[in-house]
Write an enzyme that holds these catalytic residues in place. Sequence first.
Site, PDB file in Angstrom:
ATOM      1  N   ASP A 298       0.849  -1.192   0.000  1.00 60.78           N
ATOM      2  CA  ASP A 298       0.000   0.000   0.000  1.00 60.78           C
ATOM      3  C   ASP A 298       0.882   1.239   0.000  1.00 60.78           C
ATOM      4  O   ASP A 298       2.039   1.193   0.438  1.00 60.78           O
ATOM      5  CB  ASP A 298      -0.914   0.000   1.235  1.00 60.78           C
ATOM      6  N   HIS A 299       0.333   2.328  -0.488  1.00 60.98           N
ATOM      7  CA  HIS A 299       1.023   3.615  -0.408  1.00 60.98           C
ATOM      8  C   HIS A 299       0.734   4.274   0.936  1.00 60.98           C
ATOM      9  O   HIS A 299      -0.415   4.361   1.356  1.00 60.98           O
ATOM     10  CB  HIS A 299       0.545   4.547  -1.530  1.00 60.98           C
ATOM     11  N   TYR A 474      -4.705   4.517   0.559  1.00 63.78           N
ATOM     12  CA  TYR A 474      -5.798   3.591   0.221  1.00 63.78           C
ATOM     13  C   TYR A 474      -5.586   2.927  -1.139  1.00 63.78           C
ATOM     14  O   TYR A 474      -6.482   2.894  -1.988  1.00 63.78           O
ATOM     15  CB  TYR A 474      -7.158   4.297   0.266  1.00 63.78           C
ATOM     16  N   HIS A 475      -4.405   2.338  -1.321  1.00 62.79           N
ATOM     17  CA  HIS A 475      -4.073   1.667  -2.575  1.00 62.79           C
ATOM     18  C   HIS A 475      -3.599   0.235  -2.325  1.00 62.79           C
ATOM     19  O   HIS A 475      -2.520  -0.149  -2.775  1.00 62.79           O
ATOM     20  CB  HIS A 475      -2.984   2.436  -3.322  1.00 62.79           C
ATOM     21  N   PRO A 476      -4.362  -0.605  -1.625  1.00 64.78           N
ATOM     22  CA  PRO A 476      -3.897  -1.973  -1.369  1.00 64.78           C
ATOM     23  C   PRO A 476      -3.890  -2.816  -2.639  1.00 64.78           C
ATOM     24  O   PRO A 476      -4.821  -2.764  -3.442  1.00 64.78           O
ATOM     25  CB  PRO A 476      -4.926  -2.499  -0.353  1.00 64.78           C
TER      26      PRO A 476
END
Length: 542
Positions: A298-299, A474-476
């Site tokens: 994630d980021h 919120y980039h899983p």
Amino acid sequence: MRSVETDYVVIGAGSAGCVLANRLSADPVNHVVVLEAGGVDRNIWIHIPIGYGKTFFDKEINWMFKTEPEPALGGRAIDQPRGRVLGGSSSINGLLYVRGQAQDYDGWAALGNFGWGFPDVLPFFKRAEDQQRGADAWHGVGGPLSVSDLPEPHPIADAFIASAEANGVPRNPDFNGSRQEGVGYFQATARRGLRRSTARAYLHPVMTRSNLQVQTGAQVGRILLEGAGDALRAVGVAYVKDGREQRVMARREVILSGGAIQSPQILQLSGVGPAALLRQHRIAVVRDLPGVGANLQDHMQGRLIYQTHAPITLNDDMMGIAGRIRIGLRYMLQRKGPLGWWAGVAGGFARTRPDLDRPDIQFHLYPFSTDRKDKPALHRFSAFTLTVCQLRPYSRGSVHIQSANPLQAPAIRMNYLSDPRDIEVLTSGLVLARQIASTAPLAGLIKTERSPGIEVTSRAGLHKFLREKGMSVYHPVGTCRMGASADCVVDERLRVHGISGLRVSDASIMPTLISGNTNAPAIMIGEKAADMILTDQSGKAA
């Protein structure tokens, strides 16, 4: 128990699932059933771009996941919003249209994933796109997905771009063109002031097709598998709707598009995953695949907040009733103003070290500020936010079920900053962001730095700030990794290893996190998956 039969079952009507529903049902010979746990996308805040500030915290349309306590972040549990509605996370996200870097996809191909290099995926980005600026070598027109410019500039964004240029970061009008590096305004999946989710772009226009059935409120429990060994096959899906278990049987394929959190969860509930984990929860091991739920990435971001001299931020506009009325009228009459903003009106991509061959951090510029609590409120002073995220983190986490109950959220362990290289990259990004903020013309707008504050001057102090205040972007991705090695879950055609008739098509298949926002790549994955499925179908028919 009610049971129906179809050709294809798509689990999840999200960024990739809606694409699959559209493309697979385009041929009337194919019958498609889509199962979505959430409801119809009627919530007004889904469609107003800045409504993401509400949808991120609305349990009616959001799974409201949280990580387990993060050891490197002082035991904080970090929010992981995921869409629980038609359109999935494309209905609640920040709208930014960013594809990532060509090297990201070339890296996937170098890992043995034939057909996933940048020249291979670019046609699918273009196929999806309806680019406001027109078609060129990098962009398409006429596709379902509207991609648009911000209707008007903002003085803080203009100042940020000029100050970044003064620090050697070039101006870039198109982060999805010949190069990503640089600063400028973001484009977004919107048109005429309204969000363009995949539900609106791909699903709603074809809902009347007689060969397409979309079931909302359908909570998938497990994928139905038959056979054993090399003859193991996915034959259908069991789900609960209106309190009753139902089944839909697939003559051709089951396609799992639940996203990086729920696709591995559903596979594990179906007996596909790490054998020890499944036995722990008394689930029969159908296929021992250790990689299911592993490789989570994630980021993470650090957020700098700057108080301004002049009342030129959304904080100021929202302090009084007159300002709110003015904002509402501008949006209704002109589709302009803050209600039409997306998550970061401007930003860019930069290198933290000159010896790097490509950007390793991303900036997002917001003309407002908030503490980002469970129900965030804008600050009562004039301010803007400048965030920094690391594009390619080294840390890895996992998604593992906590019971055999599909309604219990899985344990999400991001393990942010578990690799010491990550905090150094993020810290260097914050140093560069501060350098930009201290340069004219942006410096002339700033009264003071409110967070982390001017008293924080050392790298150790910034480390502490990141551990105490760092958040997810919120980039899983990555939990059903594509590849041929033993720790991978799907092959280069997205077929689950060792199980026929079952594919995964969503961000979970990414071997490595792309350098930017993940919605556009997830849509591309849906387009490419549909093309592969239809190609395989044609080949079998022949």
